[in-house]
Motif scaffolding. Structure first.
Motif, mmCIF file in Angstrom:
data_model
loop_
_atom_site.group_PDB
_atom_site.id
_atom_site.type_symbol
_atom_site.label_atom_id
_atom_site.label_comp_id
_atom_site.label_asym_id
_atom_site.label_seq_id
_atom_site.Cartn_x
_atom_site.Cartn_y
_atom_site.Cartn_z
ATOM 1 N N GLY A 37 8.894 -0.457 46.825
ATOM 2 C CA GLY A 37 10.199 0.043 46.157
ATOM 3 C C GLY A 37 10.757 -0.154 45.170
ATOM 4 O O GLY A 37 9.562 -0.140 44.265
ATOM 5 N N PRO A 38 11.410 0.645 44.566
ATOM 6 C CA PRO A 38 11.809 0.721 42.930
ATOM 7 C C PRO A 38 12.395 -0.786 42.314
ATOM 8 O O PRO A 38 12.560 -1.454 43.028
ATOM 9 N N PHE A 39 11.153 -0.910 41.242
ATOM 10 C CA PHE A 39 10.860 -1.710 40.914
ATOM 11 C C PHE A 39 10.668 -3.097 41.056
ATOM 12 O O PHE A 39 10.550 -4.293 40.841
ATOM 13 N N GLY A 40 9.535 -2.803 42.409
ATOM 14 C CA GLY A 40 8.878 -3.693 43.237
ATOM 15 C C GLY A 40 7.404 -3.200 42.526
ATOM 16 O O GLY A 40 7.156 -2.286 41.719
ATOM 17 N N LEU A 47 0.960 -13.638 48.303
ATOM 18 C CA LEU A 47 1.880 -13.539 49.928
ATOM 19 C C LEU A 47 3.784 -14.281 49.269
ATOM 20 O O LEU A 47 3.978 -15.482 48.648
ATOM 21 N N PRO A 48 4.565 -13.156 49.149
ATOM 22 C CA PRO A 48 4.415 -12.472 49.656
ATOM 23 C C PRO A 48 3.783 -11.495 48.408
ATOM 24 O O PRO A 48 3.542 -11.648 47.159
ATOM 25 N N PHE A 49 3.069 -10.484 49.172
ATOM 26 C CA PHE A 49 2.754 -9.310 48.280
ATOM 27 C C PHE A 49 3.818 -8.961 47.371
ATOM 28 O O PHE A 49 3.189 -8.688 46.158
ATOM 29 N N CYS A 50 4.622 -8.580 47.964
ATOM 30 C CA CYS A 50 5.772 -7.550 46.908
ATOM 31 C C CYS A 50 6.793 -8.283 46.625
ATOM 32 O O CYS A 50 7.404 -9.747 46.759
ATOM 33 N N ASN A 51 6.936 -8.664 44.769
ATOM 34 C CA ASN A 51 7.819 -9.180 43.871
ATOM 35 C C ASN A 51 8.966 -8.033 43.156
ATOM 36 O O ASN A 51 8.481 -7.219 43.266
ATOM 37 N N CYS A 52 9.777 -9.114 42.642
ATOM 38 C CA CYS A 52 10.785 -8.078 41.945
ATOM 39 C C CYS A 52 10.335 -8.434 40.687
ATOM 40 O O CYS A 52 9.807 -9.068 40.070
ATOM 41 N N LEU A 53 10.455 -6.697 39.230
ATOM 42 C CA LEU A 53 9.577 -7.393 38.221
ATOM 43 C C LEU A 53 11.252 -8.346 37.238
ATOM 44 O O LEU A 53 12.414 -8.437 38.473
ATOM 45 N N THR A 54 10.791 -9.025 36.787
ATOM 46 C CA THR A 54 11.315 -9.981 35.258
ATOM 47 C C THR A 54 13.190 -9.099 35.601
ATOM 48 O O THR A 54 13.301 -7.847 34.797
ATOM 49 N N ASN A 57 16.843 -8.243 41.808
ATOM 50 C CA ASN A 57 16.339 -8.568 42.256
ATOM 51 C C ASN A 57 16.572 -8.032 43.483
ATOM 52 O O ASN A 57 16.844 -6.751 43.381
ATOM 53 N N SER A 58 15.573 -8.736 44.828
ATOM 54 C CA SER A 58 15.589 -7.889 45.744
ATOM 55 C C SER A 58 16.543 -6.831 46.497
ATOM 56 O O SER A 58 18.168 -8.066 46.116
ATOM 57 N N LYS A 59 16.973 -5.775 46.528
ATOM 58 C CA LYS A 59 18.311 -4.991 46.885
ATOM 59 C C LYS A 59 18.909 -5.406 48.369
ATOM 60 O O LYS A 59 20.044 -5.588 47.609
ATOM 61 N N TYR A 69 9.794 -4.402 52.372
ATOM 62 C CA TYR A 69 10.292 -4.743 50.888
ATOM 63 C C TYR A 69 10.800 -2.836 50.444
ATOM 64 O O TYR A 69 10.742 -2.758 49.124
ATOM 65 N N SER A 70 10.538 -1.723 51.103
ATOM 66 C CA SER A 70 10.663 -0.195 51.127
ATOM 67 C C SER A 70 12.340 -0.592 50.172
ATOM 68 O O SER A 70 12.176 0.444 49.436
ATOM 69 N N GLY A 71 13.451 -1.404 50.532
ATOM 70 C CA GLY A 71 14.274 -0.661 49.653
ATOM 71 C C GLY A 71 14.131 -1.350 47.499
ATOM 72 O O GLY A 71 14.795 -1.107 47.049
ATOM 73 N N GLY A 72 12.790 -1.984 47.335
ATOM 74 C CA GLY A 72 13.340 -2.309 46.212
ATOM 75 C C GLY A 72 13.985 -3.391 45.486
ATOM 76 O O GLY A 72 14.796 -4.133 46.785
ATOM 77 N N CYS A 73 14.073 -3.582 44.287
ATOM 78 C CA CYS A 73 14.711 -4.360 43.658
ATOM 79 C C CYS A 73 15.960 -3.902 42.522
ATOM 80 O O CYS A 73 15.827 -2.563 42.883
ATOM 81 N N VAL A 74 17.225 -4.106 42.295
ATOM 82 C CA VAL A 74 17.891 -3.269 41.510
ATOM 83 C C VAL A 74 18.303 -4.356 40.127
ATOM 84 O O VAL A 74 18.044 -5.781 40.720
#
Length: 126
Positions: A37-40, A47-54, A57-59, A69-74
């Motif tokens: 997702g966005p900003f991920g 593991l997990p494969f997905c994390n948020c950018l510095t 946080n996860s949406k 993880y498709s909702g991404g990060c905010v």
């Protein structure tokens, strides 16, 4: 290719009027379009494969907990761009990541654009 990143072969069963999966092969998880997702970010070696950018946080924490993880990060905090009273707070900046190169001189001009959340720069500007 399925949205999960699997290559699938299906046959149509006329009698039951449904698809039958008879072969599937999982590709690289991070090759799935917009998996994080966005900003991920996606890293095949963690593991997990997905994390948020510095700074993000996860949406939807519940969705991430379930592996979606498709909702991404905010963004954790609002951008200070255009806010003159934010002098004592942390100033906006672009975060540099390994395996990505940011040019040195254009950052200040790109930060003046309050709608800018990421940038690429060439001789025409941001």
């Amino acid at each position: 290719m399925h949205v999960s990143g699997q290559l699938k072969q299906l046959t149509w069963l006329e009698g039951s009027k449904e698809w039958n999966l008879f072969w599937a092969q999982l590709g690289q998880q991070c090759d799935v379009y917009a998996l994080c997702g966005p900003f991920g970010t996606c890293n095949q070696n963690t593991l997990p494969f997905c994390n948020c950018l510095t700074g993000f946080n996860s949406k939807s924490g519940n969705d991430w907990y379930l592996g979606d993880y498709s909702g991404g990060c905010v963004r954790r905090t609002k951008l200070q761009c255009g806010n003159a009273s934010a002098a004592n707070q942390e100033k906006d900046r672009f975060q540099e990541y390994s395996n990505m190169k940011l040019l040195e001189h254009p950052q200040s001009s790109c930060l003046k654009e309050c709608s800018c959340t990421a940038y690429a720069y060439d001789r025409n500007g941001c």
